[in-house]
Design a protein around this motif. Structure first.
Motif, PDB file in Angstrom:
ATOM      1  N   LEU A 138      34.626  49.722  44.822  1.00 18.19           N
ATOM      2  CA  LEU A 138      34.103  49.571  43.467  1.00 18.19           C
ATOM      3  C   LEU A 138      33.575  50.939  43.070  1.00 18.19           C
ATOM      4  O   LEU A 138      32.635  51.451  43.688  1.00 18.19           O
ATOM      5  CB  LEU A 138      32.984  48.530  43.426  1.00 18.19           C
ATOM      6  CG  LEU A 138      33.359  47.132  43.898  1.00 18.19           C
ATOM      7  CD1 LEU A 138      32.141  46.215  43.870  1.00 18.19           C
ATOM      8  CD2 LEU A 138      34.487  46.567  43.053  1.00 18.19           C
ATOM      9  N   CYS A 187      34.820  50.616  37.552  1.00 16.60           N
ATOM     10  CA  CYS A 187      33.811  49.956  36.728  1.00 16.60           C
ATOM     11  C   CYS A 187      33.191  50.942  35.743  1.00 16.60           C
ATOM     12  O   CYS A 187      32.969  52.096  36.076  1.00 16.60           O
ATOM     13  CB  CYS A 187      32.724  49.367  37.624  1.00 16.60           C
ATOM     14  SG  CYS A 187      33.353  48.244  38.890  1.00 16.60           S
ATOM     15  N   PRO A 230      29.579  55.007  43.264  1.00 15.97           N
ATOM     16  CA  PRO A 230      29.046  55.208  41.912  1.00 15.97           C
ATOM     17  C   PRO A 230      28.908  56.687  41.534  1.00 15.97           C
ATOM     18  O   PRO A 230      27.830  57.155  41.189  1.00 15.97           O
ATOM     19  CB  PRO A 230      27.680  54.518  41.989  1.00 15.97           C
ATOM     20  CG  PRO A 230      27.248  54.761  43.404  1.00 15.97           C
ATOM     21  CD  PRO A 230      28.531  54.706  44.225  1.00 15.97           C
ATOM     22  N   LEU A 284      30.833  50.882  47.665  1.00 18.32           N
ATOM     23  CA  LEU A 284      30.404  51.295  46.330  1.00 18.32           C
ATOM     24  C   LEU A 284      30.536  52.805  46.225  1.00 18.32           C
ATOM     25  O   LEU A 284      30.094  53.541  47.093  1.00 18.32           O
ATOM     26  CB  LEU A 284      28.955  50.870  46.084  1.00 18.32           C
ATOM     27  CG  LEU A 284      28.663  49.385  46.244  1.00 18.32           C
ATOM     28  CD1 LEU A 284      27.190  49.105  45.975  1.00 18.32           C
ATOM     29  CD2 LEU A 284      29.552  48.550  45.350  1.00 18.32           C
ATOM     30  N   MET A 330      29.691  46.963  37.995  1.00 16.40           N
ATOM     31  CA  MET A 330      29.932  47.072  39.437  1.00 16.40           C
ATOM     32  C   MET A 330      29.251  45.911  40.170  1.00 16.40           C
ATOM     33  O   MET A 330      29.849  45.281  41.050  1.00 16.40           O
ATOM     34  CB  MET A 330      29.413  48.421  39.943  1.00 16.40           C
ATOM     35  CG  MET A 330      29.817  48.745  41.352  1.00 16.40           C
ATOM     36  SD  MET A 330      29.207  50.372  41.878  1.00 16.40           S
ATOM     37  CE  MET A 330      30.361  51.455  41.029  1.00 16.40           C
TER      38      MET A 330
END
Length: 102
Positions: free
Chosen positions: A28, A48, A6, A4, A54
């Motif tokens: 992601l 995303c 983000p 991940l 996500m």
């Protein structure tokens, strides 16, 4: 399952994404900076729009680790990166008023 990423800023490159993909791990990531240049939707992961998206993508992952590693080898190998940098430098020099010393 996936790495991940983000981010909330314009990441200039994101080497950690390439490192994860080199291990066959899909990424992601939230959009920003180089994410769209590094992650190929459906090939090496997904970009995303939100944390909710996500989380949804994380539930339905179906990636071939060998295909992700192949994507990295084709796009981010040492040879590919050095070649691309050399072309950028040559172009910059050609566009400048740089003159070789005698």
């Amino acid at each position: 399952m996936a790495m991940l990423f983000p981010i909330q800023w314009n990441e200039p490159f994101g080497l950690v994404m390439v490192e994860a993909m080199a291990c066959g791990t899909p990424v992601l990531a939230m959009p920003g900076g180089s994410v769209r240049d590094v992650v190929r939707d459906g090939i090496s992961g997904y970009t995303c729009r939100s944390v909710r998206q996500m989380a949804k993508r994380a539930r339905d992952l179906n990636f071939d680790p060998a295909a992700i590693r192949h994507y990295v080898a084709e796009n981010f190998s040492i040879q590919r990166m050095v070649s691309a940098y050399l072309e950028l430098y040559k172009g910059a020099i050609a566009r400048s008023n740089f003159r070789k010393a005698a």
